[in-house]
Each structure stands twice: as C-alpha cells, then as structure tokens.
Design an enzyme around this catalytic site. Sequence first.
Site, short mmCIF file in Angstrom:
data_model
loop_
_atom_site.label_atom_id
_atom_site.label_comp_id
_atom_site.label_asym_id
_atom_site.label_seq_id
_atom_site.Cartn_x
_atom_site.Cartn_y
_atom_site.Cartn_z
N SER A 143 0.76 -1.25 -0.03
CA SER A 143 -0.06 -0.11 0.18
C SER A 143 0.92 1.19 -0.06
O SER A 143 1.95 0.98 0.54
CB SER A 143 -0.81 0.05 1.31
OG SER A 143 -1.52 1.24 1.29
N TYR A 156 -1.82 -0.62 10.34
CA TYR A 156 -2.09 -1.07 9.02
C TYR A 156 -0.76 -0.65 7.98
O TYR A 156 -0.15 -1.55 7.28
CB TYR A 156 -3.33 -0.39 8.23
CG TYR A 156 -3.54 -0.80 6.89
CD1 TYR A 156 -3.78 -1.68 6.23
CD2 TYR A 156 -2.97 0.46 5.82
CE1 TYR A 156 -4.03 -2.02 5.13
CE2 TYR A 156 -2.99 0.04 4.30
CZ TYR A 156 -3.87 -1.22 3.85
OH TYR A 156 -3.92 -1.36 2.58
#
Length: 249
Positions: A143, A156
């Site tokens: 990501s 995350y």
Amino acid sequence: MSLDGRRVVVTGAGRGLGEAMAHAIAAEGGSVVVAELVPERGEQVVSDIRAEGGAAEFVPTDVTDESSVAALVSRLDSDGPIWGLVNNAGLADAVGGKTFWEITAGEWDRIQHTNARGPWLVSRAFAPQILAAGEGRIVNIASDAALYGSPRLAHYIASKGALIALTRAMARELGDYGITVNAVAPGLTEGPSAEEIPAARHALYAENRAISRPQQPDDVTGAVVFLLSDAAAYITGQTIVVDGGFVMP
C-alpha cells in the site's frame, strides 16, 4: 505480457483488487486459482472468468490458518507447477481512525496476522513447488500508505511496511533460483474496502494526486500482470507505486 498456460494463485480474489487481478490474469491466458476465504465470492469470480472464456478454479483459503494454506498447496500440487503467486489477501476495511496509542494489542495483532504473516505463510508453503519448477513470480500487494505515513493507520501501515521489507528479503533469497519477488503499492482504490474510509482521506487523495480522478481496481492490474510476465524477468525486490502520483518516492 502473455501468461498463456501459466497457473497463478491470487489470494483474496473474491472482490475488489483481487477480483480485478484475477480477471486480468485470465485475460492474458493465465489459469487462475482463486484462493478466497468467502466461498460465495470465490465461486462467483470463477464463474465470471469462465463465462468470459478464461480458466479458473476456486479453493477456499484462510491465509491466517496454516492448515488451510497447507490444504491449498496440497490440492494444487498434483495439477502441475505454479508459475505465479499474488499475495493480495489482507485487512483494510474500516481499519483507520485511531492514533497509534489508542490501538489495542488485539487490533494490532489482527492486522499483522493477516497482512504480514499471511503472505509469508502462503509464500513459504508454495516455495518448494516454485523452486522445483525452476522459475516463477511472486507479487505482494502492499500500500502507498506505508510510504506516505498516513495518520491514524499505524497498525495497517506497519503491516504493509513489513510486507515491503519481506519482499526485499525474499527477492534476495530467491533471485538465483529464477524467481522474482516484487511488491505493488496501490493508493486509495474505489471498492468495498474503501467504502468506510473517511471522506477527508478521499479528499486528501483527490487533491494531491497528479492524476486527480478516483483510482479504480483496473488501474492496478497492468502492473501486476507485467510483474508476472516474462517482460519483468530482470526486475526483483522492487515496490511499484500505483496511485496516480499521490506518493512519489
């Protein structure tokens, strides 16, 4: 970027990015293994790919469960070598909102368990098969948040940062075996996992991308197919950011 006759496992391929990648791989002639936790989603993706003339099969898989991953590998082992593995399964739905000091240990562990440990478990399980084949591709879906340092996403970001680091370690260890390992780092992508992301974060991306339109799952598939193909045979250990120019490392 043909993938004719090559089997590619895509974890978490039942929706969103994983579903788009499965379709793109099949469109290039690849035989897709949809390794998905939710049977209804996995079966639907396989049905759709077959309706389009592609080759696909569904194997129920929980990437956090070592026995489930072992069952996936065992089921596929007798049907020929695996060319590619796309580690896409991960948790992203509604994971933001808390500062790093507000995140509980349980929340932290849940994200790490799926997003960092899961790709390692799957890659480890498939390694003997890919090594025996003498060539192959592994693509980890990271990501751009891990590169940007988005606030209120510490668990995350840490999980995706770990995946980028794992990508480099695996690339070093597999390079001389004819296996490349790379990561693709998408930006905020429209789809189910983005539905609960705060409007302010959507606006941040819209205002700061070089390409301001919303990112779609199909924007990511080209980079993944490229990294799986012969065209990327001398690229390994890299992280390709696909986010319309939001992050420019």
